[in-house]
Every structure is written in structure tokens, then in C-alpha cells.
Design a protein around this motif. Structure first.
Motif, PDB file in Angstrom:
ATOM      1  N   LYS A 258       0.908  -1.602  -0.018  1.00 15.56           N
ATOM      2  CA  LYS A 258       0.162   0.018  -0.367  1.00 15.56           C
ATOM      3  C   LYS A 258       1.002   1.587  -0.214  1.00 15.56           C
ATOM      4  O   LYS A 258       0.472   1.865   0.115  1.00 15.56           O
ATOM      5  N   LEU A 259       2.130   1.114   0.317  1.00  6.73           N
ATOM      6  CA  LEU A 259       3.264   2.137   0.208  1.00  6.73           C
ATOM      7  C   LEU A 259       3.151   2.876  -1.011  1.00  6.73           C
ATOM      8  O   LEU A 259       3.894   4.347  -1.050  1.00  6.73           O
ATOM      9  N   ASN A 262       2.707   6.037  -2.494  1.00 10.49           N
ATOM     10  CA  ASN A 262       3.220   7.430  -1.957  1.00 10.49           C
ATOM     11  C   ASN A 262       4.833   7.683  -2.359  1.00 10.49           C
ATOM     12  O   ASN A 262       5.494   8.183  -1.340  1.00 10.49           O
ATOM     13  N   SER A 308       5.179   6.423   4.629  1.00 11.37           N
ATOM     14  CA  SER A 308       4.545   5.473   5.912  1.00 11.37           C
ATOM     15  C   SER A 308       3.210   7.105   6.365  1.00 11.37           C
ATOM     16  O   SER A 308       3.436   8.309   5.820  1.00 11.37           O
ATOM     17  N   SER A 309       2.623   6.646   7.271  1.00 12.41           N
ATOM     18  CA  SER A 309       1.245   7.790   7.001  1.00 12.41           C
ATOM     19  C   SER A 309       1.929   8.805   7.558  1.00 12.41           C
ATOM     20  O   SER A 309       1.409   9.907   7.328  1.00 12.41           O
ATOM     21  N   THR A 312       3.789  10.989   5.564  1.00 11.51           N
ATOM     22  CA  THR A 312       3.625  11.476   4.454  1.00 11.51           C
ATOM     23  C   THR A 312       2.184  12.539   5.040  1.00 11.51           C
ATOM     24  O   THR A 312       1.779  13.921   4.211  1.00 11.51           O
ATOM     25  N   SER A 313       1.375  12.135   5.998  1.00  7.36           N
ATOM     26  CA  SER A 313       0.374  13.065   6.505  1.00  7.36           C
ATOM     27  C   SER A 313       1.902  13.995   6.757  1.00  7.36           C
ATOM     28  O   SER A 313       0.092  15.702   6.545  1.00  7.36           O
ATOM     29  N   GLN A 316       2.553  16.335   3.332  1.00  6.25           N
ATOM     30  CA  GLN A 316       1.313  16.723   2.886  1.00  6.25           C
ATOM     31  C   GLN A 316       0.762  18.028   2.281  1.00  6.25           C
ATOM     32  O   GLN A 316       0.126  18.385   1.278  1.00  6.25           O
ATOM     33  N   LYS A 325      -4.489  14.274   4.533  1.00  4.96           N
ATOM     34  CA  LYS A 325      -4.118  12.975   5.210  1.00  4.96           C
ATOM     35  C   LYS A 325      -4.273  13.281   7.097  1.00  4.96           C
ATOM     36  O   LYS A 325      -4.232  12.268   7.392  1.00  4.96           O
ATOM     37  N   GLN A 328      -6.828  12.430   8.502  1.00  6.58           N
ATOM     38  CA  GLN A 328      -7.195  11.294   8.618  1.00  6.58           C
ATOM     39  C   GLN A 328      -6.279  10.485   9.606  1.00  6.58           C
ATOM     40  O   GLN A 328      -6.552  10.117  10.158  1.00  6.58           O
ATOM     41  N   LEU A 329      -5.201  11.148   9.696  1.00 11.18           N
ATOM     42  CA  LEU A 329      -4.274  10.612  11.053  1.00 11.18           C
ATOM     43  C   LEU A 329      -4.548  11.192  12.131  1.00 11.18           C
ATOM     44  O   LEU A 329      -4.468  10.484  13.396  1.00 11.18           O
ATOM     45  N   LYS A 332      -7.803   9.038  12.580  1.00  8.97           N
ATOM     46  CA  LYS A 332      -7.300   7.762  14.061  1.00  8.97           C
ATOM     47  C   LYS A 332      -7.016   7.619  15.137  1.00  8.97           C
ATOM     48  O   LYS A 332      -7.166   6.446  14.942  1.00  8.97           O
TER      49      LYS A 332
END
Length: 346
Positions: A258-259, A262, A308-309, A312-313, A316, A325, A328-329, A332
Motif C-alpha cells: 500500500k506504500l 506514496n 509511512s502515513s 506523508t501526513s 502533504q 492525510k 485522517q491521521l 485515527k
């Protein structure tokens, strides 16, 4: 995510890993002939394959808003990081003057501006029959080597040299990638990688700068007309190595799959770490090829980290001028905190 999409995400993640790895080992190509040969092997396919797969996903060129979308996606990050790199280099190398050259891409930023131009060129080439389009693109790629001023200006030399690969990707269909995912093709690919490595190892005089696609024939110190055939040779070699790479890409889902979406973040951010590494004393601590496994591990971990999230968060807002992002983080972590709080007070 459907299973058939794992393949392309795996391909993109592996390619960006090779980009990071290739940039790290560049510091050692003069110290080890095996590292030098491996470096050239990587450069025969990693950016060419990236360019081809970028062309493959450019099929929506005539959709409404496509051009505006790509301009925002590529030109804005280019301008932002051109400025950031200018500041970064000013302090890193202790330059006496601070200069911003918007028309001369810093290091890896060439890909952004070239990718934008390739998409613009598709507006014309998509209307031409594939065979004629590829012939014209190839002639442009061969001819631009005669021009000196395009080597750095707006990445024009690379734009024309690599455009045939982008165009091939545009013409390709998913079936073409399925056809090469066979056991026989994989064995052939592995054998080819080994043969090319041995060839480069025993022919260290081959100038690796041919693989950059950014040099004019005169700067490569070659007879201009002989240079055309040398560039043709590298076109054929890159196409062969691209085939070998895609034949080896797995189709299953892995922890890094999934990475793969990115890769832009890794591409734009890893340069700061690589540049710091190159000017630091850390290069003296690494002793290739004995430390080869360490270089691979660091490159892989850095690729994982930058895609990684969390990273990237945080990046972004600079790269995409968005905060989706990050939102979303935050959501979460908020849900995790609320769930932990609820269990704590049960």
C-alpha cells in the motif's frame, strides 16, 4: 484494493527503493568495481521503468480537468521544492550567495518538470498512430543530444531522451504486464540481470552518465554521429531491463504494497538525507562492499519511513497543499485514544 492492483503498487515501491538505494551507493562507485557495476545496472531500469509506468497511467489525458490536475500535482511541488532545495544547499554547502534558479531543476526535481511536459506532449502524440509517434519520439530523443543548452534548462534533454519510454507506457495495456508475469520470463529476467552486471563489471570504462539521459553528445566526449548509436544501444538496453524488472515484480500483497502509492513523497524527501550523508563523515564509516547489507537495509527502512502515513501526513501540506492525510491521521489517533479510554474506565 483489488488483487490485480497489488502488482503496480509493488512495482512502484520497489522502484522508489532502487532510487534511494542508487543514490546512496553513488558515493562508493569509485571505490568498488562491483558497486559501480551494480549502480549502472540499477540505472538501466529504475527511472526508465518509473517513466514507462507513468505513461501507462496517463491514459486519461483528454479527461476534463486532467491538465489542471497534473499542473497542480507537479508544478506546484516543483516550485516549492526548488526553493526549499535552494535554501538547503545554501546552508549545506556554505555557499557565499543565495540563488534561486526556477528554470534549472535541482537534482531529482527534473522528473517533476519532465513528467509535466510528457503529459503535455501526449495531447499531440495520442492523436498519432503509435508506430509514427514512437519513431518521432525516438528521433527527438536522439537529436536533442546535439544541443548543449538543454542539458539543465527545464530538464529538456531528459524530457526528450526519455519521452519514448513514457510513450511506450502510454500505448501499453494491462495484458502486456500479465503476459510477462510467467516463471519462464522471471528466470530469463534474472539471467539477464546477471549477464548485464557481469558485462558492466568487465567493462568499467562504460560511462555511467549515458544512463542519466541529461548529457549532450559533446559533454560525453563522443563523436556526435557515433553517439547516436551509443544512445540507441542504451535505449535497447533500458527496454530490455524494464521488461526484466516487471517480469520479477510480485503480484501478491505485502506489508509494503500500500506504500507504493506514496512514491512521490519518498522521491522528494529522500534527497535531503542522501545529500547530508554524502557531505558527512558517515561515508567514511561505511566500507562497501562489506557494508553492502547495511546500505540495503538503510535504503529500505528509509523508503518505508518516508512513505509511512506519519511522514506523508506531515509532508502533504507542503507537497500537495492539502491536509486530508493529516486529518485522517488525527481522526485515527483520536479513535484509538477514545477506544483506549473507554477500556480503561470499563
Amino acid at each position: 484494493m483489488k488483487q490485480r492492483e497489488y502488482y503496480f503498487d509493488n512495482a512502484k515501491f520497489l522502484l522508489i527503493f532502487f532510487v534511494v538505494f542508487g543514490h546512496f551507493i553513488q558515493s562508493f562507485i569509485k571505490e568498488s568495481n562491483s558497486i559501480y557495476a551494480l549502480y549502472k545496472v540499477i540505472y538501466t531500469f529504475h527511472m526508465p521503468a518509473f517513466i514507462l509506468i507513468s505513461g501507462f497511467f496517463a491514459k486519461g489525458i483528454y479527461q476534463q480537468g486532467y491538465i489542471q490536475k497534473y499542473a497542480k500535482k507537479l508544478i506546484l511541488p516543483y516550485i516549492i521544492f526548488q526553493l526549499i532545495y535552494s535554501v538547503f544547499y545554501y546552508f549545506l554547502y556554505g555557499k557565499s550567495t543565495f540563488n534561486v534558479e526556477p528554470l534549472n531543476p535541482h537534482w531529482s526535481l527534473w522528473f517533476l518538470i519532465s513528467l509535466f511536459f510528457w503529459n503535455m506532449m501526449l495531447l499531440l502524440f495520442a492523436k498519432i498512430k503509435p508506430v509514427f509517434g514512437l519513431v518521432i519520439a525516438l528521433l527527438l530523443g536522439l537529436s536533442v543530444g546535439f544541443v548543449d543548452w538543454t542539458t539543465s534548462y527545464l530538464s529538456l534533454t531528459r524530457t526528450f531522451v526519455f519521452f519514448p519510454l513514457f510513450l511506450i507506457g502510454f500505448y501499453m495495456k494491462k495484458e502486456h504486464f500479465i503476459w510477462i508475469r510467467t516463471k519462464k520470463a522471471r528466470l530469463t529476467a534474472i539471467t539477464t540481470f546477471i549477464i548485464v552486471f557481469i558485462g558492466f563489471y568487465h567493462a568499467p570504462s562504460i560511462n555511467y552518465q549515458w544512463l542519466f539521459g541529461s548529457k549532450s553528445y559533446s559533454s560525453l566526449a563522443e563523436d556526435p554521429f557515433q553517439a547516436i548509436f551509443i544512445r540507441l544501444f542504451f535505449y535497447v538496453l533500458s527496454c530490455m531491463m524494464i521488461y526484466c524488472f516487471f517480469a520479477c515484480v510480485p503480484n501478491k500483497q505485502y506489508f509494503f504494497t500500500k506504500l507504493g502509492k506514496n512514491t512521490l513523497y519518498v522521491y522528494l524527501l529522500h534527497g535531503f538525507i542522501v545529500r547530508i550523508f554524502r557531505v558527512s563523515d558517515m561515508t567514511d564509516l561505511v566500507n562497501p562492499p562489506k557494508s553492502f547489507i547495511l546500505i540495503i537495509a538503510v535504503s529500505f527502512l528509509l523508503t518505508l519511513l518516508l512513505s509511512s502515513s506519519m511522514i506523508t501526513s506531515l509532508a502533504q501540506p507542503i507537497i500537495e497543499l492539502k491536509i486530508t492525510k493529516l486529518q485522517q491521521l488525527q481522526k485515527k489517533w483520536s479513535n484509538l485514544f477514545q477506544g483506549y479510554k473507554a477500556k480503561l474506565f470499563e
